[in-house]
Design a protein around this motif. Sequence first.
Motif, PDB file in Angstrom:
ATOM      1  N   LYS A 150      89.904   2.848  48.063  1.00 29.72           N
ATOM      2  CA  LYS A 150      88.972   3.788  47.453  1.00 29.72           C
ATOM      3  C   LYS A 150      87.630   3.689  48.170  1.00 29.72           C
ATOM      4  O   LYS A 150      87.234   2.601  48.618  1.00 29.72           O
ATOM      5  N   THR A 153      81.121   3.186  46.421  1.00 29.76           N
ATOM      6  CA  THR A 153      79.846   3.814  46.070  1.00 29.76           C
ATOM      7  C   THR A 153      78.785   2.728  45.984  1.00 29.76           C
ATOM      8  O   THR A 153      78.894   1.820  45.177  1.00 29.76           O
ATOM      9  N   TYR A 155      75.107   1.478  45.045  1.00 27.69           N
ATOM     10  CA  TYR A 155      73.951   1.813  44.215  1.00 27.69           C
ATOM     11  C   TYR A 155      72.764   0.985  44.664  1.00 27.69           C
ATOM     12  O   TYR A 155      72.897  -0.191  44.985  1.00 27.69           O
ATOM     13  N   LYS A 180      73.457   7.143  51.907  1.00 29.19           N
ATOM     14  CA  LYS A 180      74.360   7.727  50.918  1.00 29.19           C
ATOM     15  C   LYS A 180      74.223   7.041  49.559  1.00 29.19           C
ATOM     16  O   LYS A 180      74.790   7.482  48.576  1.00 29.19           O
ATOM     17  N   ALA A 181      73.462   5.918  49.531  1.00 22.80           N
ATOM     18  CA  ALA A 181      73.384   5.138  48.300  1.00 22.80           C
ATOM     19  C   ALA A 181      72.791   5.950  47.151  1.00 22.80           C
ATOM     20  O   ALA A 181      71.828   6.689  47.340  1.00 22.80           O
ATOM     21  N   ASN A 182      73.393   5.819  45.966  1.00 21.96           N
ATOM     22  CA  ASN A 182      72.832   6.447  44.774  1.00 21.96           C
ATOM     23  C   ASN A 182      71.666   5.604  44.260  1.00 21.96           C
ATOM     24  O   ASN A 182      71.694   4.384  44.366  1.00 21.96           O
ATOM     25  N   PHE A 183      70.663   6.284  43.712  1.00 21.49           N
ATOM     26  CA  PHE A 183      69.499   5.563  43.211  1.00 21.49           C
ATOM     27  C   PHE A 183      69.539   5.426  41.698  1.00 21.49           C
ATOM     28  O   PHE A 183      69.870   6.370  40.994  1.00 21.49           O
ATOM     29  N   GLY A 188      68.635  -2.384  34.046  1.00 26.95           N
ATOM     30  CA  GLY A 188      69.537  -1.920  32.989  1.00 26.95           C
ATOM     31  C   GLY A 188      70.388  -0.757  33.479  1.00 26.95           C
ATOM     32  O   GLY A 188      71.593  -0.700  33.246  1.00 26.95           O
ATOM     33  N   ALA A 189      69.748   0.179  34.192  1.00 27.25           N
ATOM     34  CA  ALA A 189      70.467   1.349  34.680  1.00 27.25           C
ATOM     35  C   ALA A 189      71.486   0.951  35.742  1.00 27.25           C
ATOM     36  O   ALA A 189      72.568   1.533  35.834  1.00 27.25           O
ATOM     37  N   LYS A 191      73.130  -1.858  35.861  1.00 28.33           N
ATOM     38  CA  LYS A 191      74.274  -2.456  35.186  1.00 28.33           C
ATOM     39  C   LYS A 191      75.166  -1.369  34.585  1.00 28.33           C
ATOM     40  O   LYS A 191      76.378  -1.380  34.803  1.00 28.33           O
ATOM     41  N   SER A 192      74.581  -0.414  33.875  1.00 28.64           N
ATOM     42  CA  SER A 192      75.457   0.577  33.252  1.00 28.64           C
ATOM     43  C   SER A 192      76.082   1.507  34.283  1.00 28.64           C
ATOM     44  O   SER A 192      77.201   1.975  34.085  1.00 28.64           O
ATOM     45  N   ASN A 196      80.203   1.761  34.689  1.00 33.19           N
ATOM     46  CA  ASN A 196      80.874   3.034  34.454  1.00 33.19           C
ATOM     47  C   ASN A 196      81.637   3.553  35.653  1.00 33.19           C
ATOM     48  O   ASN A 196      82.271   4.594  35.575  1.00 33.19           O
ATOM     49  N   ASN A 197      81.550   2.872  36.784  1.00 38.94           N
ATOM     50  CA  ASN A 197      82.171   3.401  37.988  1.00 38.94           C
ATOM     51  C   ASN A 197      83.054   2.323  38.637  1.00 38.94           C
ATOM     52  O   ASN A 197      82.555   1.345  39.160  1.00 38.94           O
ATOM     53  N   PRO A 198      84.374   2.504  38.581  1.00 34.46           N
ATOM     54  CA  PRO A 198      85.307   1.475  39.058  1.00 34.46           C
ATOM     55  C   PRO A 198      85.150   1.148  40.537  1.00 34.46           C
ATOM     56  O   PRO A 198      85.629   0.107  40.984  1.00 34.46           O
ATOM     57  N   TYR A 199      84.496   2.014  41.313  1.00 30.44           N
ATOM     58  CA  TYR A 199      84.434   1.805  42.756  1.00 30.44           C
ATOM     59  C   TYR A 199      83.017   1.500  43.225  1.00 30.44           C
ATOM     60  O   TYR A 199      82.673   1.688  44.383  1.00 30.44           O
TER      61      TYR A 199
END
Lengths: 276, 281, 299
Positions: A150, A153, A155, A180-183, A188-189, A191-192, A196-199
Amino acid sequence: MKTKTVRNLIILCLILGLSTAGYAGNLDAFKSQKGSIKIAGGTAHIPVMKEAAKRIMKIYPDIQISIAGGGSGVGIKQVGEGLTDIGNSGRKATDEEVRKYGLKMFRWAVDGVGVIVHPENPVKALTKAQLRDIFSGKTDNWKLVSGADKAITVYTRDEASGTRKVFWKKALDKGDITQKANFVVSNGAMKSAVANNPYAIGYVSAGHIDESVSPVELDDIAPSLDNVKNGKYTVARGLYSNTKGDPAGLIKIFIDYLFTPEGQKIVQEKGFIPVK
Amino acid sequence: MKKGFETAAEKMFLLSALLSVLVTLLILGFMVILGLPLMKGGHFFSLLTQGWSPRHDLYGIYPMMMGTLAIACLGVAFAFPLSLGCASLVSVLAKGRFAWFLRKAVQMMTGIPTVIYGFVGIFLLVPLIRELLMGGSGMCVLSASVMLAILISPTMILFFTDSFDRVPKSYTDAADALGGTGVQKLVYVILPCSRKGILTGLILAVGRAFGDTLIALMLAGNAIQIPGSFSDSARTLTAHIALVIAADYESLEFRSVFACGIVLYLFTTLTVLLLRASENR
Amino acid sequence: MKALSEMNRFMEIFVRSFSWICGIVLLGSISCIIGYLFYKGLGTISLGLIFGDTNPTDALLLREQVFDGLFPAIFGTFSLVILSVSFAIPAGLASGIYLAEYAGRNVRGIFGIFFDILAGIPSIVIGLFGFSVAVFLHRHLSDRIFPCLLISGLSLGFLVLPYIIRTTQVSLESLPLETRVTALALGATKFQNILYVMLPKSLPDILSGVILAIGRCAEDTAVIMLTGVVASAGVPKSLVSHYEALPFYIYYISSQYTDTQELLSGYGASIILLIICAFLFLIAFMVQKGLTYHALYRA
């Protein structure tokens, strides 16, 4: 009749007053204090700040404590500009920042920065080199590090984050982080988002790691409190509260409270290493 | 005495109108002044074409402009046919109670807070899209634009139905008298007659899509890159303002926020002028 | 001829089914959104959600702070609405009256463009403006000013100002001629005519515009997130305090919840905000229908 009610009320108030005073213990210093404390900055600090604020405001309703996030950079700049009373940071303020704003730093906890993945992710250990490749985007699939087939992703946090700075310096050795990294905006954010995202893969204050995410061993060392304490896990930092000049009044009492046995107990309960 | 009072009242009304105009100008003024260091020596335009890389002292907002463009355009592309279909249903094709119900439902939808669309989007739409696209975070251009489409459709539908209903009754009666079906009436009479209204609704929707913050901030993942596909994460100008605002006031990074603000402001002005032009045509 | 009717039939079926599909998609997605919210969150709605473990009466009388409850956020949202509307209504009414009754054609056109721009400015840009003003004043006027409840209220006021101006202007302009001239003919001054005849007549329209503006203030998140809302503050003690607000709480929880309990309270908060907005919407609708017209203006 009426006087009786009034008398009863007075007695009730007295009892209540006495009992709260007895319960307060280390909070006594806040007695007959009034006013507000504005706290902003580091997001790793928030659970401790919230708990302390709750204990104080519950007993002394005349005190208002507001807590905002933003990141370490924001905490330092806002306290320097006088927009907030206490600016938290998950890193030491730089010499330039200290000089420019006349900051006073108070380190009340030690914390690690750990790599986390989703609990269902079979990858539980990485080498530093693998980690660097994942964050730079060179390794973009979990199967390359013996995980599922997979896409990974990544973060990350924004420039203002102290957690990012420490992680980037000590875990990535100042390597690149992929565009490409998500911000996400806080520990706390982070961790959640990972929960919430298996990959997903991300990094978070060790105090925030719980069963919803799975910590990743780095060169065979887990980011646990013990490993941070005995110095084996090196991606560590202090948690600071900064003030502009020497703190006074209510603000000083608040910072002192963090160093009392009760304050340090909160630090421990929230997953950080007390300094006393 | 009475006369003086009359003039005073008029002066007061004028004053508040002038103040309201002043606020509109001040908003632009503040952003220009605070963003000034960026603009000296024609930096402003290079900002619009440069990438973002604080480590190399690059604070360009080009990726955010592309992110806004991608999400807003895709959102409008989803919402426009949807709105056209719904509006036809409400004012021509559906009959009786259902048409009434649909119209009321659409009106009600305009009142749903944006943050709720975002909240449900995170927990309902994002996991769905993640599985659908096989991987990625699910926080991507597609998620944001789908939610955005649902957000902007109600206003567009109401605008379209309004302009459909304004088509003179004699025209539609003529179509009925010729034995035309509902669809024929719609396609040959109502749609051509309300071209202007459709254009106005479309421009308004584009403006709304460009200006929305919460949906993209919550659902698009906020990566600073030029999105190359539906499944890429992206950051909009509005989300950039929301994310960087917290940074310090001196840095060029923070000043880039004002560049975003100015671009959005100018875009709004352009939309308003376009609307005026389309109404006066 | 046959080919044409074939095409007509095809178009008939295509347009009809396309429209119905659109209607079903829209209704379906919105019922999904609301249904999901209620399915997940209805169970959390209770006094405990709002007041935590504090006694509701004590909380409402501000005798005790509420923790682990939505009360501070709801209180913050209500204070915001009151602040912003009490600023935007007088300014909006006066500007609307000026535009409709006093301004010449050209002035009306030019001012109209400005108000349209103000109405179209993204709310985050208004928030950025509020933030910059606060920082500017902090540096140059008084160090007691910083992003706070007052700044947020003013910024939200700017956000809804154009709506109120427009509704006032349009409802005054759409009054029939005989309403406008009767009182004047009887010797009333222009101001008296506006105050005693025209405003009461257009009150339902203006009022429904105001109520929609209230809804906008209650739901907006982008403006306040730059101007002083914080994750945790308790009930604000003054106009220059930080504060909590319902929409920001929902935004905050959506990404930063620490456990399922907190996430559930996010669903609860969404339902409460949805109900507040739906309620305002219904009132606006009823006012416009004139149901409350007599009740409000019997005198």
